[in-house]
Design an enzyme around this catalytic site. Sequence first.
Site, PDB file in Angstrom:
ATOM      1  N   MET A  15       0.836  -1.182   0.000  1.00 35.50           N
ATOM      2  CA  MET A  15       0.000   0.000   0.000  1.00 35.50           C
ATOM      3  C   MET A  15       0.881   1.246   0.000  1.00 35.50           C
ATOM      4  O   MET A  15       2.087   1.164  -0.088  1.00 35.50           O
ATOM      5  CB  MET A  15      -0.924   0.002   1.224  1.00 35.50           C
ATOM      6  CG  MET A  15      -1.782  -1.243   1.326  1.00 35.50           C
ATOM      7  SD  MET A  15      -3.121  -1.288   0.132  1.00 35.50           S
ATOM      8  CE  MET A  15      -4.403  -0.451   1.081  1.00 35.50           C
ATOM      9  N   CYS A  16       0.252   2.385   0.086  1.00 34.91           N
ATOM     10  CA  CYS A  16       0.967   3.635  -0.106  1.00 34.91           C
ATOM     11  C   CYS A  16       0.532   4.616   0.975  1.00 34.91           C
ATOM     12  O   CYS A  16      -0.235   4.261   1.861  1.00 34.91           O
ATOM     13  CB  CYS A  16       0.630   4.221  -1.475  1.00 34.91           C
ATOM     14  SG  CYS A  16       0.835   3.027  -2.814  1.00 34.91           S
ATOM     15  N   GLN A  17       1.040   5.815   0.914  1.00 37.31           N
ATOM     16  CA  GLN A  17       0.518   6.855   1.783  1.00 37.31           C
ATOM     17  C   GLN A  17       0.246   8.109   0.977  1.00 37.31           C
ATOM     18  O   GLN A  17       0.948   8.416   0.012  1.00 37.31           O
ATOM     19  CB  GLN A  17       1.480   7.149   2.945  1.00 37.31           C
ATOM     20  CG  GLN A  17       1.511   6.003   3.966  1.00 37.31           C
ATOM     21  CD  GLN A  17       1.870   6.472   5.375  1.00 37.31           C
ATOM     22  OE1 GLN A  17       1.876   7.669   5.687  1.00 37.31           O
ATOM     23  NE2 GLN A  17       2.159   5.521   6.235  1.00 37.31           N
TER      24      GLN A  17
END
Lengths: 269, 269
Positions: B1-3
Amino acid sequence: MCQLLAMNCNVPTDICFSFAGFQARGGATDVHADGWGIAFFEGRGMRFFLDPQPSAVSPVAELVRSYPIHSKNVIAHIRKATQGIVALENTHPFMRELWGRYWIFAHNGNLPDFAPTLDGSYTPVGQTDSERAFCWVLQQLRRRFGKSAPGQAELFDELHRLTLDLGARGACNYLLSNGDCLFAHCSTQLSFIVRQAPFAVAHLRDQDLSIDFSAVTTPDDRVAVIATVPLTDNESWTAMPNGSLWLFAEGAPVGHRQTVAGPESRPPT
Amino acid sequence: MCQLLAMNCNVPTDICFSFAGFQARGGATDVHADGWGIAFFEGRGMRFFLDPQPSAVSPVAELVRSYPIHSKNVIAHIRKATQGIVALENTHPFMRELWGRYWIFAHNGNLPDFAPTLDGSYTPVGQTDSERAFCWVLQQLRRRFGKSAPGQAELFDELHRLTLDLGARGACNYLLSNGDCLFAHCSTQLSFIVRQAPFAVAHLRDQDLSIDFSAVTTPDDRVAVIATVPLTDNESWTAMPNGSLWLFAEGAPVGHRQTVAGPESRPPT
């Protein structure tokens, strides 16, 4: 008017040396102080630096000059405003997407009467004649070829047809790339050089800076650099004839077409 | 996932403080080391910095952290790859033009089964589900409203309808802006804070760095900051409910809509 710089290579190459000379023309050695920008293709991706400040004093330009980004196709521009206020949205190069590729365009000239009908597929964000011309070119390419990208030769043919029209509207030196190849149109002023083995020392015209390309290349490397005014003072640049459209691929000019009626005004030297 | 990180303000504001904390999560205090990017609107124009390197060590990120660019709408992203290789063309945020405005999109999540029919008006350059979703959103907005941009309320309505569909396909936290306002969708994780007078001292969670906002603001300033995980450890952030779409304008949330069936899972605190 403005100044243009482009690079097309057969291996990803950094443009730090050429950019150092070009950057100086944005407010130091020349008057093009109304913003600057540069776009680097890396594979299908694209990096894009724009600044409405003069390139000679821009911290972003300082990063670009000192941080080697390796690219096969680069387009840069320093602006002396003719149409459109000094603002980020009027800073070249411009970017759009067509057929799943980014396209980059920069223009040096003036197209005072060019008011094409745009169908909404590409709409200018700023107020320049340049971005308007870019939107029109992409719209026409999409109309001609639909959803699928043509081959390089077909693309060059169609771009030649469009440039015959554009070139009749005023001064229209431009650079255009989709990351695969690079198109350069000389309307009034554009030169190029192809650097390949045996590589030699080059010395900038705008700064007392030299580089020995033989120390930083391999024998198979080939790099074409295109600029409004030659960047070095000890190499032999080729002045493109006024009214000529060039296709560069893998570091070399692979085709050119006349875009004005009658004999070309200056033959390639 | 990412931010994700975004800022929406009523006056052009720099994001250096928030970015310093966010940057550290790209390979230093957290694992999101597969590239990063940030887009700043300045009027109608846009500046765009992307780097497939980890933000914690990227020279471009260092420039962004130290060079105050003033903007009313900013979107940033640090990547932990799920779909698509680590490459520039898969680095968020993504940019396209619609109705003569640039649009910026960044996504945190995974839409494994989202394979919409794209008509060619916007085509992904890279391989991510995120860029595919963005292309589809813009295509649907153009189909709905044609050549003319709708008002903010109509746009929010339509985006809500589209997000109901997107949100059913998987995790889909996203940020979207056209430079006028900013849309934020919380699918699984997103928080925000609105800073306004009386301003206080804020302290980063990821670096021992504080700022006294009262020394660098005027009483009328208002700034909304949106992040996957709150950036400061001494302020009260609002966790958006899962399944909620928010509209931010002039530094404040001005509307929100539920995007999942049933009661919202967590009310705003």
